[in-house]
Design an enzyme around this catalytic site. Structure first.
Site, PDB file in Angstrom:
ATOM      1  N   ASP A  10       1.022  -1.188  -0.226  1.00 23.96           N
ATOM      2  CA  ASP A  10      -0.302  -0.296  -0.096  1.00 23.96           C
ATOM      3  C   ASP A  10       0.934   1.089  -0.165  1.00 23.96           C
ATOM      4  OD1 ASP A  10      -2.528   1.513   0.121  1.00 23.96           O
ATOM      5  OD2 ASP A  10      -2.000   1.635   2.269  1.00 23.96           O
ATOM      6  N   MET A  11       0.546   2.402  -0.022  1.00 26.45           N
ATOM      7  CA  MET A  11       1.368   3.960  -0.551  1.00 26.45           C
ATOM      8  C   MET A  11       1.221   4.601   0.555  1.00 26.45           C
ATOM      9  SD  MET A  11       1.443   6.014  -3.554  1.00 26.45           S
ATOM     10  CE  MET A  11       0.207   7.381  -3.162  1.00 26.45           C
ATOM     11  N   ASP A  12      -0.105   5.169   1.106  1.00 28.69           N
ATOM     12  CA  ASP A  12      -0.537   6.031   2.413  1.00 28.69           C
ATOM     13  C   ASP A  12      -0.410   5.027   3.480  1.00 28.69           C
ATOM     14  OD1 ASP A  12      -1.085   8.608   1.257  1.00 28.69           O
ATOM     15  OD2 ASP A  12      -2.656   7.459  -0.213  1.00 28.69           O
ATOM     16  N   LYS A 144     -10.656  -0.535  -2.406  1.00 26.10           N
ATOM     17  CA  LYS A 144     -10.014  -0.850  -1.984  1.00 26.10           C
ATOM     18  C   LYS A 144     -11.943  -0.767  -0.330  1.00 26.10           C
ATOM     19  CE  LYS A 144      -5.141  -0.646  -1.556  1.00 26.10           C
ATOM     20  NZ  LYS A 144      -3.887  -0.698  -0.780  1.00 26.10           N
ATOM     21  N   ASP A 169      -1.538  -0.397   6.136  1.00 20.16           N
ATOM     22  CA  ASP A 169      -1.965   0.193   7.408  1.00 20.16           C
ATOM     23  C   ASP A 169      -3.282  -0.079   7.422  1.00 20.16           C
ATOM     24  OD1 ASP A 169      -1.439   3.066   7.107  1.00 20.16           O
ATOM     25  OD2 ASP A 169      -1.806   1.867   6.002  1.00 20.16           O
TER      26      ASP A 169
END
Length: 227
Positions: A10-12, A144, A169
């Site tokens: 995931d990124m953020d 998502k 997260d």
């Protein structure tokens, strides 16, 4: 770990600490259009894509003069500006990704954030060459917690979903990865986040791992002292 061939990030909240950037951008842009933002409703929008957030607020407080697409671009531009100009890298993530790559894992990124934000992030971390593919919710039918983005990532990597490990997260991200049939490491970011109980493993730091299997050790409590 013996069956894992790809790691999907995931990124953020995993590559960068950007939650506050989105809050600032959305508050600035939407309030300038007359939207009356309140904390209860921002909890609802937290897991939405940028286009979904724009539609959410427009439906409640219809504005004039700018299209949904224009407003979405304003929010994205403000977030990119903050990413570019502020120190937001999650400690150790760049070394961690390079370690995985050097151990012949395929590497992917799958984010609910718009595609335009991906390059500024991975370039900032100097890891763009490590990623085999990057995907945004812009490129699938639903973001998502729908598993579509993770299933597409596995398809493009040519790796079976059960051989993919996802680092997430958020509850919605973990749900998406689990629904795709993947193994999930919940990144706690030193216990800042909760609701990660569905994850198969817990990962609280990207620092101080000398051997790759330890990265996803359920009992690992390594502290984060990266600089």
């Amino acid at each position: 770990m013996n069956t894992i061939k790809a790691v999907i990030f995931d990124m953020d909240g995993v590559l960068i600490d950007s939650e506050n950037f989105w809050s600032i951008a959305e508050h600035e842009i939407f309030t300038s259009l007359g939207v009356q933002i309140n904390s209860n409703e921002t909890k609802i929008t937290k897991s939405m894509t940028t286009s979904e957030v724009s539609r959410f607020w427009y439906d409640k407080f219809p504005w004039k003069g700018k299209s949904l697409a224009e407003v979405e671009e304003m929010v994205i531009s403000r977030v990119i500006d903050q990413i570019t100009n502020q120190d937001c890298q999650i400690p150790g993530i760049d070394v961690f990704i390079k370690l995985l790559k050097s151990n012949n894992f395929k590497i992917a990124l799958a984010t609910n954030s718009p595609k335009k934000i991906i390059d500024p992030v991975i370039n900032k971390l100097a890891v763009s060459e490590c990623f085999d593919i990057t995907l945004s919710a812009d490129q699938v039918v639903s973001g998502k917690p729908d598993p579509a983005i993770y299933l597409k990532a596995a398809h493009l990597l040519q790796i079976h979903p059960t051989e993919c490990l996802v680092v997430e997260d958020s509850t919605s991200g973990i749900q998406a990865a689990k629904n795709a049939g993947m193994v999930v490491a919940g990144f706690t970011n030193l216990n800042k986040n909760s609701g990660l109980g569905m994850a198969d493993y817990m990962l609280n730091s990207f620092c101080n791992y000398e051997h790759l299997p330890l990265c996803f050790d359920k009992t690992n409590t390594s502290s984060n002292n990266c600089k």
